[in-house]
Design a protein around this motif. Structure first.
Motif, short mmCIF file in Angstrom:
data_model
loop_
_atom_site.label_atom_id
_atom_site.label_comp_id
_atom_site.label_asym_id
_atom_site.label_seq_id
_atom_site.Cartn_x
_atom_site.Cartn_y
_atom_site.Cartn_z
N PHE A 58 37.16 -27.75 35.58
CA PHE A 58 38.31 -27.65 34.78
C PHE A 58 39.60 -28.58 35.38
N PRO A 59 40.40 -29.32 34.74
CA PRO A 59 41.61 -30.09 35.37
C PRO A 59 42.64 -29.09 35.85
N ALA A 60 42.57 -28.61 36.99
CA ALA A 60 43.41 -27.61 37.61
C ALA A 60 44.90 -28.31 37.72
N ALA A 61 45.11 -29.58 37.83
CA ALA A 61 46.32 -29.90 38.31
C ALA A 61 47.06 -29.85 36.95
N LEU A 71 46.61 -27.56 34.34
CA LEU A 71 46.90 -26.42 33.97
C LEU A 71 47.65 -25.54 34.57
N GLU A 72 48.40 -24.56 34.03
CA GLU A 72 48.96 -23.54 34.67
C GLU A 72 48.21 -22.66 35.30
N PRO A 73 48.72 -22.10 36.77
CA PRO A 73 47.59 -21.37 37.56
C PRO A 73 47.27 -20.11 36.69
N LYS A 74 48.30 -19.45 35.91
CA LYS A 74 47.57 -18.11 35.21
C LYS A 74 46.21 -18.40 34.24
N GLN A 75 46.44 -19.75 34.05
CA GLN A 75 45.02 -20.02 32.97
C GLN A 75 43.79 -20.47 33.66
N LEU A 111 29.82 -22.11 35.57
CA LEU A 111 29.15 -21.51 36.95
C LEU A 111 29.31 -22.50 38.14
N GLY A 112 29.60 -22.23 39.39
CA GLY A 112 29.52 -22.84 40.37
C GLY A 112 28.51 -22.39 41.41
N ASP A 113 28.75 -22.49 42.73
CA ASP A 113 27.89 -22.01 43.93
C ASP A 113 28.59 -20.73 44.26
N ARG A 114 27.94 -19.46 43.71
CA ARG A 114 28.67 -18.11 43.87
C ARG A 114 29.77 -18.09 43.34
N VAL A 115 30.14 -18.84 42.41
CA VAL A 115 31.49 -18.49 41.68
C VAL A 115 31.31 -18.76 40.24
N LEU A 116 32.29 -18.25 39.39
CA LEU A 116 32.48 -18.81 38.03
C LEU A 116 33.76 -18.95 37.79
N TYR A 117 33.96 -20.24 37.11
CA TYR A 117 35.24 -20.70 36.79
C TYR A 117 35.39 -20.33 35.40
N LEU A 118 36.82 -19.77 35.18
CA LEU A 118 37.31 -19.43 33.91
C LEU A 118 38.49 -19.93 33.53
N TYR A 119 38.58 -20.56 32.27
CA TYR A 119 39.69 -21.16 31.78
C TYR A 119 40.13 -20.12 30.76
N ALA A 120 41.24 -19.63 30.68
CA ALA A 120 41.95 -18.72 29.66
C ALA A 120 43.26 -18.83 29.50
N PRO A 121 43.37 -20.05 28.28
CA PRO A 121 44.76 -20.48 28.11
C PRO A 121 45.73 -19.50 27.82
N ASN A 122 45.45 -18.19 27.49
CA ASN A 122 46.42 -17.37 27.40
C ASN A 122 46.64 -16.14 28.34
N GLY A 123 46.04 -16.48 29.51
CA GLY A 123 45.98 -15.76 30.56
C GLY A 123 44.79 -14.83 30.54
N LEU A 124 44.50 -14.23 31.88
CA LEU A 124 43.23 -13.26 32.13
C LEU A 124 43.46 -11.87 31.24
N GLY A 125 44.66 -11.55 31.45
CA GLY A 125 44.84 -10.15 30.65
C GLY A 125 44.69 -10.01 29.13
N ARG A 126 44.71 -11.02 28.39
CA ARG A 126 44.44 -11.26 26.90
C ARG A 126 42.85 -11.92 26.78
N SER A 127 42.09 -12.09 27.70
CA SER A 127 41.04 -12.92 27.57
C SER A 127 39.98 -11.86 27.01
N ARG A 130 40.07 -14.12 41.12
CA ARG A 130 41.40 -14.43 41.60
C ARG A 130 41.94 -15.75 40.64
N ASN A 131 43.14 -15.74 40.36
CA ASN A 131 43.94 -16.76 39.80
C ASN A 131 44.00 -17.99 40.74
N TRP A 132 44.28 -19.22 40.10
CA TRP A 132 44.17 -20.52 40.79
C TRP A 132 45.27 -20.33 41.93
N ASN A 133 46.51 -19.86 41.78
CA ASN A 133 47.43 -20.01 42.84
C ASN A 133 46.56 -19.29 44.21
#
Length: 182
Positions: free
Chosen positions: A93-96, A98-102, A132-148, A168-171
């Motif tokens: 995802f285009p991390a730069a 996006l907001e880190p909470k996303q 999916l990545g190498d032993r990771v999962l990347y999640l884009y949640a535009p409204n934040g993790l708590g609402r996902s 963990r969040n992107w920060n």
């Protein structure tokens, strides 16, 4: 040769009785013979250097020490700087932009295959997405993790069965790369 690692503790200091003060965690890790111990935030990240062991043995050693010291079990994932950097660089995802909470990364204790997630109709959760990545999962949640709703589904025991998973969040992802690279 010394390697710098991050230990990711799952489910501590987020409510309930599973409290691990970071000063006590730093002392515990130093008592295990780990060097240059530092912590980040209160939610279970520690960085340290070690000339012995590997990710799996260090995670087991830390988990056993926490249980002995604090009286409850904690799942621990350990990753070295090279792996943490590779995870950040491989973000689909285009991390730069996006907001880190996303943007979040779920670290797994072992490799996971796409068939584990085959039941998930990704289109039903749009605009949320995961990759999916190498032993990771990347999640884009535009409204934040708590609402996902997707994050809720991804954390179900039938999806995570047999592996430790901690998110963990992107920060935090970026900070751990920075701290382990110093």
């Amino acid at each position: 040769m010394t390697t710098t690692y991050a230990a990711l503790l799952r489910g501590i200091n987020v409510g309930g009785s599973r409290k691990v003060p970071m000063a006590d965690l730093r002392t515990l890790l130093a008592d295990l013979g780990l060097d240059d111990v530092r912590t980040y935030l209160q939610s279970g990240q520690a960085v340290f250097a070690s000339g012995h062991g590997d990710e799996e043995s260090l995670a087991g050693e830390i988990a056993r020490a926490i249980e002995q010291r604090f009286g409850f079990g904690v799942d621990v994932i350990v990753r070295d700087h090279a792996q943490l950097r590779a995870i950040a660089e491989a973000c689909p995802f285009p991390a730069a932009d996006l907001e880190p909470k996303q943007l979040h990364v779920t670290y797994f204790s072992a490799p996971v295959t796409p068939d584990r997630f085959a039941e998930i109709d990704q289109e039903a959760y749009l605009p949320e997405e995961f990759r999916l990545g190498d032993r990771v999962l990347y999640l884009y949640a535009p409204n934040g993790l708590g609402r996902s709703k997707l994050a809720e589904h991804l954390s179900k025991p039938r999806i995570t069965k047999g592996v430790i998973a901690t998110t963990r969040n992107w920060n935090t992802v970026v900070k751990l790369v920075e701290m382990t690279g110093a």
